[in-house]
Write an enzyme that holds these catalytic residues in place. Sequence first.
Site, PDB file in Angstrom:
ATOM      1  N   GLY A 192       0.861  -5.050   0.980  1.00  0.00           N
ATOM      2  CA  GLY A 192      -0.042  -5.450   0.080  1.00  0.00           C
ATOM      3  C   GLY A 192       0.175  -6.094  -1.176  1.00  0.00           C
ATOM      4  N   ALA A 227       0.851  -1.202   0.108  1.00  0.00           N
ATOM      5  CA  ALA A 227       0.515   0.101  -0.130  1.00  0.00           C
ATOM      6  C   ALA A 227       0.817   0.630   0.379  1.00  0.00           C
ATOM      7  CB  ALA A 227      -0.802  -0.324   1.576  1.00  0.00           C
ATOM      8  N   GLU A 278       0.190  -9.437  -0.745  1.00  0.00           N
ATOM      9  CA  GLU A 278      -1.380  -9.628  -0.674  1.00  0.00           C
ATOM     10  C   GLU A 278      -2.228 -10.106  -1.515  1.00  0.00           C
ATOM     11  OE1 GLU A 278      -1.905  -8.384   3.832  1.00  0.00           O
ATOM     12  OE2 GLU A 278      -1.684  -7.089   2.253  1.00  0.00           O
ATOM     13  N   GLU A 298       5.026  -5.205   7.014  1.00  0.00           N
ATOM     14  CA  GLU A 298       4.294  -4.266   8.060  1.00  0.00           C
ATOM     15  C   GLU A 298       4.272  -4.191   9.061  1.00  0.00           C
ATOM     16  OE1 GLU A 298       3.304  -6.406   5.934  1.00  0.00           O
ATOM     17  OE2 GLU A 298       1.558  -6.085   5.047  1.00  0.00           O
TER      18      GLU A 298
HETATM   19  N1  DAK Z   1       4.467   3.850  -0.508  1.00  0.00           N
HETATM   20  C1  DAK Z   1       4.488   4.696  -1.358  1.00  0.00           C
HETATM   21  N2  DAK Z   1       6.116   4.821  -1.431  1.00  0.00           N
HETATM   22  C2  DAK Z   1       6.653   3.466  -1.715  1.00  0.00           C
HETATM   23  C3  DAK Z   1       6.549   2.664  -1.683  1.00  0.00           C
HETATM   24  C4  DAK Z   1       5.126   2.496  -0.919  1.00  0.00           C
HETATM   25  N3  DAK Z   1       4.645   1.219  -0.528  1.00  0.00           N
HETATM   26  N4  DAK Z   1       8.193   1.922  -1.544  1.00  0.00           N
HETATM   27  C5  DAK Z   1       8.811   2.347  -2.154  1.00  0.00           C
HETATM   28  N5  DAK Z   1       8.040   3.849  -2.861  1.00  0.00           N
HETATM   29  C6  DAK Z   1       8.541   4.771  -3.547  1.00  0.00           C
HETATM   30  C7  DAK Z   1       9.644   5.112  -2.315  1.00  0.00           C
HETATM   31  O1  DAK Z   1       9.356   6.186  -1.314  1.00  0.00           O
HETATM   32  C8  DAK Z   1      10.597   6.025  -3.187  1.00  0.00           C
HETATM   33  O2  DAK Z   1      10.005   7.311  -3.591  1.00  0.00           O
HETATM   34  P1  DAK Z   1      10.848   8.643  -4.081  1.00  0.00           P
HETATM   35  O3  DAK Z   1      11.724   8.582  -2.922  1.00  0.00           O
HETATM   36  O4  DAK Z   1      11.570   8.211  -5.389  1.00  0.00           O
HETATM   37  O5  DAK Z   1       9.637   9.751  -3.702  1.00  0.00           O
HETATM   38  C9  DAK Z   1      10.567   5.266  -5.047  1.00  0.00           C
HETATM   39  O6  DAK Z   1       9.754   4.751  -4.341  1.00  0.00           O
HETATM   40  C10 DAK Z   1      11.264   3.984  -5.009  1.00  0.00           C
HETATM   41  O7  DAK Z   1      11.561   4.028  -3.842  1.00  0.00           O
HETATM   42  P2  DAK Z   1      12.913   2.895  -3.240  1.00  0.00           P
HETATM   43  O8  DAK Z   1      13.801   4.358  -3.161  1.00  0.00           O
HETATM   44  O9  DAK Z   1      13.656   3.110  -0.706  1.00  0.00           O
HETATM   45  O10 DAK Z   1      13.715   1.548  -3.994  1.00  0.00           O
HETATM   46  P3  DAK Z   1      14.891   0.489  -3.268  1.00  0.00           P
HETATM   47  O11 DAK Z   1      14.883  -0.008  -5.095  1.00  0.00           O
HETATM   48  O12 DAK Z   1      15.824   1.197  -2.884  1.00  0.00           O
HETATM   49  O13 DAK Z   1      14.097  -0.055  -3.142  1.00  0.00           O
HETATM   50  C11 DAK Z   1      11.957  -1.352  -1.809  1.00  0.00           C
HETATM   51  C12 DAK Z   1      12.514  -0.924  -2.828  1.00  0.00           C
HETATM   52  C13 DAK Z   1      10.348  -2.234  -2.241  1.00  0.00           C
HETATM   53  C14 DAK Z   1      12.487  -2.092  -1.177  1.00  0.00           C
HETATM   54  C15 DAK Z   1      11.324  -0.154  -0.550  1.00  0.00           C
HETATM   55  O14 DAK Z   1      11.063   1.066  -2.036  1.00  0.00           O
HETATM   56  C16 DAK Z   1      10.654  -0.659  -0.145  1.00  0.00           C
HETATM   57  O15 DAK Z   1      10.695  -1.228   1.572  1.00  0.00           O
HETATM   58  N6  DAK Z   1       9.356   0.051   0.151  1.00  0.00           N
HETATM   59  C17 DAK Z   1       8.265  -0.218   1.545  1.00  0.00           C
HETATM   60  C18 DAK Z   1       7.650  -1.781   1.304  1.00  0.00           C
HETATM   61  C19 DAK Z   1       6.749  -2.127   2.291  1.00  0.00           C
HETATM   62  O16 DAK Z   1       7.380  -1.467   3.370  1.00  0.00           O
HETATM   63  N7  DAK Z   1       5.658  -2.205   2.073  1.00  0.00           N
HETATM   64  C20 DAK Z   1       4.436  -2.348   2.642  1.00  0.00           C
HETATM   65  C21 DAK Z   1       3.497  -1.324   2.368  1.00  0.00           C
HETATM   66  S1  DAK Z   1       1.875  -1.064   4.243  1.00  0.00           S
HETATM   67  C22 DAK Z   1      -5.298  -2.378   4.627  1.00  0.00           C
HETATM   68  C23 DAK Z   1      -4.550  -3.888   3.644  1.00  0.00           C
HETATM   69  C24 DAK Z   1      -3.734  -3.229   3.337  1.00  0.00           C
HETATM   70  C25 DAK Z   1      -2.725  -2.625   3.540  1.00  0.00           C
HETATM   71  C26 DAK Z   1      -2.937  -2.024   4.819  1.00  0.00           C
HETATM   72  C27 DAK Z   1      -4.681  -1.043   4.981  1.00  0.00           C
HETATM   73  N8  DAK Z   1      -6.522  -2.191   5.346  1.00  0.00           N
HETATM   74  C28 DAK Z   1      -7.990  -3.394   5.210  1.00  0.00           C
HETATM   75  C29 DAK Z   1      -7.043  -1.083   6.179  1.00  0.00           C
HETATM   76  C30 DAK Z   1      -1.156  -2.702   2.903  1.00  0.00           C
HETATM   77  C31 DAK Z   1      -0.357  -1.930   3.800  1.00  0.00           C
HETATM   78  C32 DAK Z   1       0.824  -2.502   3.434  1.00  0.00           C
HETATM   79  O17 DAK Z   1       1.074  -2.791   2.128  1.00  0.00           O
END
Ligand code: DAK
Length: 257
Positions: free
Chosen positions: A108, A65, A111, A131
């Site tokens: 997500g 997400a 998922e 997460e």
């Molecule tokens: N959200 C927003 N931006 C993201 C992102 C994300 N999940 N993942 C990457 N980006 C953005 C980065 O901020 C960066 O943006 P700028 O700085 O260039 O503006 C750009 O994408 C490139 O990212 P990186 O520079 O970090 O790229 P790398 O190749 O070095 O790393 C990475 C890629 C995927 C390992 C890293 O970006 C990362 O760890 N991303 C976050 C992964 C994460 O934590 N995912 C889980 C998110 S929480 C719900 C149901 C479901 C959910 C929520 C609520 N309800 C039913 C209420 C789900 C929640 C989630 O998924």
Amino acid sequence: MTEVVLLERPAEGVVLLRINRPEARNALNIEVRKLLAKHLAEVSEDTTTRAVVVTGNDKAFAAGADIKEMADAGTIEMHQRGAHKLWRTIAGCSKPVIAAVNGYALGGGCEIAMTCDIIVAGESARFGQPEVKIGIIPGGGGTQRLTRAIGKYKAMKYVLTGDLFTAKEAFEMGLVSEVVPDPEVEGRAIDLARQLAALPPLALQLAKEAVLAGMEAPLSTALALETKSIQILFSSQDQKEGMRAFIEKRKPKFIGH
Ligand code: DAK
């Protein structure tokens, strides 16, 4: 404005949905989720679509997400955004859905892949439910679907640590259907979809329903559902055609009812 989910028709009967936010590693913002749900609901109803492929790009299937979009949200806002509806729409799609995963499938994104029916992953793909590292837990089915797919102790390790795992590990644990070289992921998923598109759609639909509903039911109930489903298919023209074609040693021509 760039379309954040592209709809392509790479082969007859096959729809490919491409998440298209490469600058954000395909993070699932509200717009992506709405479009994915809309397209999936439409293809579910469209009789010309027989199989669906969901994919991203070479760096990310989807990195979860959109963290930037939800960082300041409160409980009521998260509820009103209705994120949970997306995963329900994918799981409820009446057509077979194949995830073609290259790069990151996190949170997500993982998922979404897990709500698909078949997962084809590239060798360098990375899966995970990270997460907890940002103060939440998997919310799109991750605590449940991952556990059902790979078992409690492996799922618990990944859900609690947030550690990522490789495509090979995912395959060995039973989360992924096939691992192929990265450049072949999309082609292989489309080939599988084409193969499914040539099969009788009612049989595929009832097979999918029996597997999914059966997973939530006691064995005796699930077996009864399977029995009823196979019996229903004996009213379909495709069953008559499939069996006649076998006996007459010719290729069947399925019409979808
Ligand atoms: N959200 C927003 N931006 C993201 C992102 C994300 N999940 N993942 C990457 N980006 C953005 C980065 O901020 C960066 O943006 P700028 O700085 O260039 O503006 C750009 O994408 C490139 O990212 P990186 O520079 O970090 O790229 P790398 O190749 O070095 O790393 C990475 C890629 C995927 C390992 C890293 O970006 C990362 O760890 N991303 C976050 C992964 C994460 O934590 N995912 C889980 C998110 S929480 C719900 C149901 C479901 C959910 C929520 C609520 N309800 C039913 C209420 C789900 C929640 C989630 O998924």
